[in-house]
Write a protein that holds these residues in place. Structure first.
Motif, short mmCIF file in Angstrom:
data_model
loop_
_atom_site.label_atom_id
_atom_site.label_comp_id
_atom_site.label_asym_id
_atom_site.label_seq_id
_atom_site.Cartn_x
_atom_site.Cartn_y
_atom_site.Cartn_z
N ILE A 156 0.81 -1.48 -0.13
CA ILE A 156 -0.01 0.00 0.02
C ILE A 156 0.74 1.16 -0.27
O ILE A 156 0.45 2.27 -0.53
N ILE B 145 1.22 4.33 -3.37
CA ILE B 145 0.89 6.00 -3.12
C ILE B 145 2.08 6.88 -3.47
O ILE B 145 1.97 8.06 -3.70
N ALA C 243 -3.96 4.17 -4.54
CA ALA C 243 -4.16 3.29 -3.24
C ALA C 243 -5.38 2.72 -3.57
O ALA C 243 -6.51 3.17 -4.38
N PRO C 244 -5.42 1.28 -3.07
CA PRO C 244 -6.66 0.54 -3.35
C PRO C 244 -7.61 1.26 -2.20
O PRO C 244 -7.30 2.00 -1.33
N PRO C 245 -9.09 0.96 -2.45
CA PRO C 245 -10.12 1.53 -1.74
C PRO C 245 -9.83 0.69 -0.05
O PRO C 245 -9.52 -0.25 0.03
N LEU C 246 -9.78 2.06 0.78
CA LEU C 246 -9.30 1.51 2.36
C LEU C 246 -10.18 1.75 3.24
O LEU C 246 -10.20 1.57 4.36
N THR C 247 -11.13 2.65 2.70
CA THR C 247 -12.07 3.12 4.04
C THR C 247 -13.21 2.19 4.33
O THR C 247 -13.71 2.29 5.48
N LYS C 248 -13.63 1.43 3.38
CA LYS C 248 -14.89 0.46 3.90
C LYS C 248 -14.82 -0.57 2.63
O LYS C 248 -14.37 -0.61 1.74
N ASN D 187 -7.42 -2.62 5.97
CA ASN D 187 -8.67 -2.15 6.32
C ASN D 187 -9.81 -2.95 6.01
O ASN D 187 -10.78 -2.49 5.75
#
Lengths: 332, 571
Positions: free
Chosen positions: A169, A173, A179-184, A280
């Motif tokens: 990750i 960046i 970045a891959p989706p990391l928030t949900k 995450n």
């Protein structure tokens, strides 16, 4: 075969019962304090902790039956007990509440698909990488391809996956603003592309170790099979090498590989804890880790029994697969 | 549209200590930031000021957009009665509190559901409720009506009936009654003068008030929320126990901006749970989240290399690690040994090595982020100087030897900065003549032993105290919870200190309260404190430059003020 499966399922049930008692007891006798006090934290009062213990069912005796050899008639029956309450919740599917007060069933419903998808993609990558490279490595033994594959396998085994995950990750960046989706967590059917962007990198990280193991096992198994008489016979019949490898050698060399892939599901769950955390992904692994840290009895014992059940069923599946791979194997 | 900074529009004014109200002139939209009494311009030498943050350019505030912030762990349920941990951040967005008194700047009040407070005597708090604090549209069948006194009463009834309630100890120990006079008037009576009442009833933790229909109709408040706050509706399907939620704009919200704009500007506020630091950092750099709390100043500097136009805010943390001695057990029952421990700790070295000189400050008995309640650095230098030679002298006076064997309990823990405190602590104590036998426990075991006072001395991890009450209570014979859980202080050895600590709680006049807290600390220093907070640090939060009107400098009170924040990406 049917009788064999039934017998194995009964054995599995006994194993799971023993596992449930052992994990139930170990959690309670292991040092680490009272989970109610843990949850209550630094603002705890005696009243508050009593209320939390009651809510968590910790004010009940451990088992429905108590044995006291000093006090005739030695056995007494308790009303509600912690074990009975848990087993009841396991069977009726409610699964109780976790340390935070959230229903465990809801948590698992949200988290299981995440971990299952991660494991499926990881297994696919493991097989897609491990088996072909193992075959190539065996067939072209001591060639640059063999050395390259073996070097890659050792690298995969040697490098810790939390470090690889962090690099996976951080480097994009830093150098490509990606970045891959990391928030949900994004469900596959909501956005297939974003879902794959999210799940494939951690799956590759997780698969690095398992694919290396599968590659090495495939290689050694293939090498052994390639030395068998029936392979020599096949070649002497004038069959093309490709047919010899794929039709005669590969299937027979897969028995140990299938075993190891089956067992790796449980091992991958362990690796998933770290990878889920770094990427995450709100899966079961991260939930299990958090529960262990705070002595969340309900979650730890429930997940342990579930994972035990998965391993029991996988072992049964692997045994059944043996019979398909090697018709000489018969169960009675 | 005003181009003044968000905070410049709010003035502080001296008003009667018996009457605090959200006067129209203080903030047209109804926000009152008032020096309730004698606080002057507030802040004091130690306290941080509310930070002015640049407002938007190119035409001012814009409607729309979603602000996404991170939390670091589960919140389980979102029942404001019991939920702790990471959930409190969302409650002031969804619900309303009566009023909130800033725990960082004690002279700053935010009036929310209440618009006026009268205190006819030291035990009575008469709140006049604001009209038009209207519940957001919802699908739970709760009428879009004004919140009223019955909602307040219903909430306190629920606190009274549930031991798990965050406010339960406050209610049990201090609350006499809650009376509704009419729909706009509610009176809280305490059973004795209690100086911390206004800090308690507005705290985002446990004090925001949901509509009474939740309890009357048995609605599931653990996973649903509807309130009269600026973001009073939870987006369907957005809540998860593991820490995700989207709170949507309340079109009925009562506040308007100076220019008459209906607030809030944002359409949505989203909390996402990211436990691990690296994905949090990457998410911020990638713009997936709009703000990020850095570990320390060095990380801020590194991030600014990549996001040079980010806004950096600094918030004093009410958190610290302390050294706790059991004053009823030898050798800590000897004031010379306790004082020797105080001289042994070079708190500035902790600051320098752990967070850097800009990242924190040494603590006295009340930690420095509490502003006026904390002793000044100069006075602390006199009362608790770092002096290992003096420490050895005191040990020699007490024991005849120049060193002493002690046993210190502490947990194995990944709690922030604990691992960095520990080696410094051990090294400093050894240098000052304390030969430490380390009693290392797993966290749960440590907590149980700690709670039951089964220790000679212990490191006390990450206490988070938003008022001076508990820091002083550590020195009371009954300890921080009033029931001898976790600690017992030197109040049991010195009745005058016990009395002084009790007296601080009765000072409902803020000036007298501050003076009493300072004087009590001086008294405790004279007798050798048994609880030594080491240092508190600053939280650095970065916001992408498109996030405007970020409220800062008031600690948790700022959570109520996101109604004027907006997103401007120049699109």
């Amino acid at each position: 075969m049917q009788r064999y499966i039934i017998r194995r399922l009964i054995q599995g049930g006994i194993i799971l019962f023993v596992l449930s008692v052992v994990v139930f007891l170990l959690l309670r006798i292991a040092p680490g304090g009272d989970p109610a006090a843990f949850r209550c934290g630094f603002t705890c009062t005696d009243d508050k902790i009593a209320a939390i213990r009651k809510e968590m069912g910790l004010d009940n005796p451990y088992f429905p039956v108590s044995v006291d050899l000093t006090d005739p008639p030695f056995v007494s029956f308790n009303g509600e007990s912690q074990y009975w309450r848990w087993v009841r919740e396991l069977f009726n599917g409610s699964l109780g509440r976790d340390w935070n007060g959230a229903p465990v069933a809801d948590e698992l419903q949200n988290r299981l698909p995440v971990t299952v998808e991660l494991l499926i993609i990881t297994l696919l990558v493991t097989i897609a990488v491990g088996v072909p490279f193992g075959i190539v490595s065996a067939v072209y033994r001591n060639s640059p391809a063999d050395y390259g594959a073996r070097f890659g396998a050792i690298l995969g085994l040697a490098v810790p996956n939390f470090w690889v995950a962090t690099l996976v990750i951080l480097i994009p960046i830093q150098y490509w603003d990606y970045a891959p989706p990391l928030t949900k967590t994004i469900a596959f059917f909501d956005s297939p592309w974003d879902n794959l962007r999210q799940f494939v990198p951690p799956a590759i990280v997780l698969a690095a170790v398992s694919a290396a193991g599968v590659m090495r096992l495939t290689r050694s198994s293939m090498l052994e099979v390639m030395r068998q008489d029936y392979i020599r016979t096949a070649r002497s019949k004038g069959l093309r090498e490709r047919i010899v490898v794929i039709r005669h050698a590969l299937k027979n060399s897969m028995i140990p590989v299938v075993t190891i892939i089956g067992l790796q599901v449980a091992a991958l769950l362990g690796g998933a804890v770290i990878v889920e955390s770094v990427f995450n992904l709100q899966g079961v692994g991260i939930y299990f880790l958090g529960a262990l840290v705070r002595k969340d009895y309900q979650v730890v014992q429930t997940l342990t029994v579930y994972i035990g059940a998965v391993v029991v069923l996988l072992n049964l599946g692997v045994d059944i697969l043996y019979a398909w791979l090697d018709p000489r194997i018969r169960y009675s | 549209m005003s181009t003044k900074s968000y905070w410049q529009r709010f003035e502080r004014q001296r008003i009667s200590r018996r009457r605090v109200l959200a006067a129209g002139g203080v903030g047209a939209a109804g926000l009152a930031i008032a020096a309730a009494c004698g606080g002057g311009d507030g802040g004091g030498d130690n306290g941080p000021d509310a930070t002015a943050v640049p407002t938007g350019t190119n035409g001012g505030p814009k409607y729309g957009g979603r602000y996404v912030y991170h939390i670091e762990g589960d919140w389980g349920t979102i029942d404001p009665l019991t939920s702790v941990g990471f959930a409190p951040g969302i409650f002031p967005r969804i619900y309303s509190a009566l009023l909130d008194r800033s725990r960082i700047q004690s002279d700053v009040f935010y009036f929310d559901l209440a618009e006026e407070l009268e205190q006819p005597d030291a035990e009575t708090y008469l709140f006049k409720l604001r009209q038009g604090v209207k519940i957001a549209p919802n699908t739970l069948g709760i009428e879009e009506r004004d919140m009223d006194a019955a909602d307040v009463k219903s909430w306190f009834d629920r606190i009274d009936g549930d031991e798990r309630a965050v406010l339960s100890p406050f209610a049990k120990q201090n609350l006499e009654s809650v009376t509704v006079t009419d729909p706009q008037t509610v009176t809280l009576m305490t059973n004795k003068p209690y100086a911390y009442t206004l800090f308690r009833i507005g705290a985002p933790l446990g004090s925001t008030i949901p509509p009474r229909e939740f309890f009357e109709q048995g609605l599931d408040i653990e996973a649903q929320g509807v309130g009269a706050g600026p973001f009073g509706t939870i987006k369907a399907g957005s809540f998860s126990e593991s820490g995700g939620i989207v709170a949507q704009r309340n079109p009925n919200y009562y506040r308007t901006a100076d220019n008459g704009d209906q607030l809030p500007y944002l359409d949505e506020i989203e909390a996402v749970r990211i436990s691990d630091r690296q994905p949090r950092r990457v998410s911020f750099l990638d713009g997936q989240i709009d703000s990020y709390t850095a570990e320390d100043r060095a990380e801020v500097d590194g991030l600014l290399d990549d996001v040079s136009d980010a806004l950096v805010t600094e918030t004093a943390n009410n958190t610290y690690i302390a050294f706790n001695m059991h004053p009823e057990k030898a050798p800590w029952n000897d004031e010379k040994i306790r004082k020797a421990a105080g001289h042994a700790l070079n708190r500035q070295e902790f600051v320098d090595l752990i967070v850097g000189p800009e990242g924190g400050r040494p603590n006295g008995l009340v930690h420095w982020p509490l502003g006026d309640f904390a002793l000044s650095p100069e006075e602390l230098e006199e009362l608790q100087p770092y002096d290992p030679a003096r420490s050895r002298e005191l040990i020699k006076e007490a024991t005849g030897e120049d060193s002493i064997d002690i046993k210190v309990m502490y947990p194995v823990s990944d709690i922030q900065f604990h691992d960095k405190h520990l080696p410094i602590f051990l090294s400093q104590m050894a240098e000052a003549g304390f030969n430490i036998e380390e009693d290392v426990r797993d966290f749960g075991n440590w907590l149980v032993n700690y709670q039951n006072l089964e220790y000679d001395a212990s490191l006390s991890l990450n206490q988070v105290y938003e008022t001076a009450e508990i820091p002083l209570d550590w020195h009371s014979v009954n300890g921080p919870q009033g029931d001898r859980n976790f600690g017992t202080g030197i109040g049991g050895l010195y009745p005058e200190i016990e009395a002084a600590i009790a007296d601080t709680k009765t000072k409902t006049d803020p000036d007298e309260h501050i003076a009493a807290v300072l004087e009590t600390q001086r008294m405790i220093y004279e007798k050798g404190p048994s609880f030594l907070p080491i240092m508190s640090w600053t939280a650095f939060t970065l916001y992408h430059s498109y996030v405007k009107n970020v409220p800062t400098g008031l600690g948790a009170t700022g959570l109520y003020l996101w109604n004027e924040a907006y997103i401007d990406k120049g699109e």
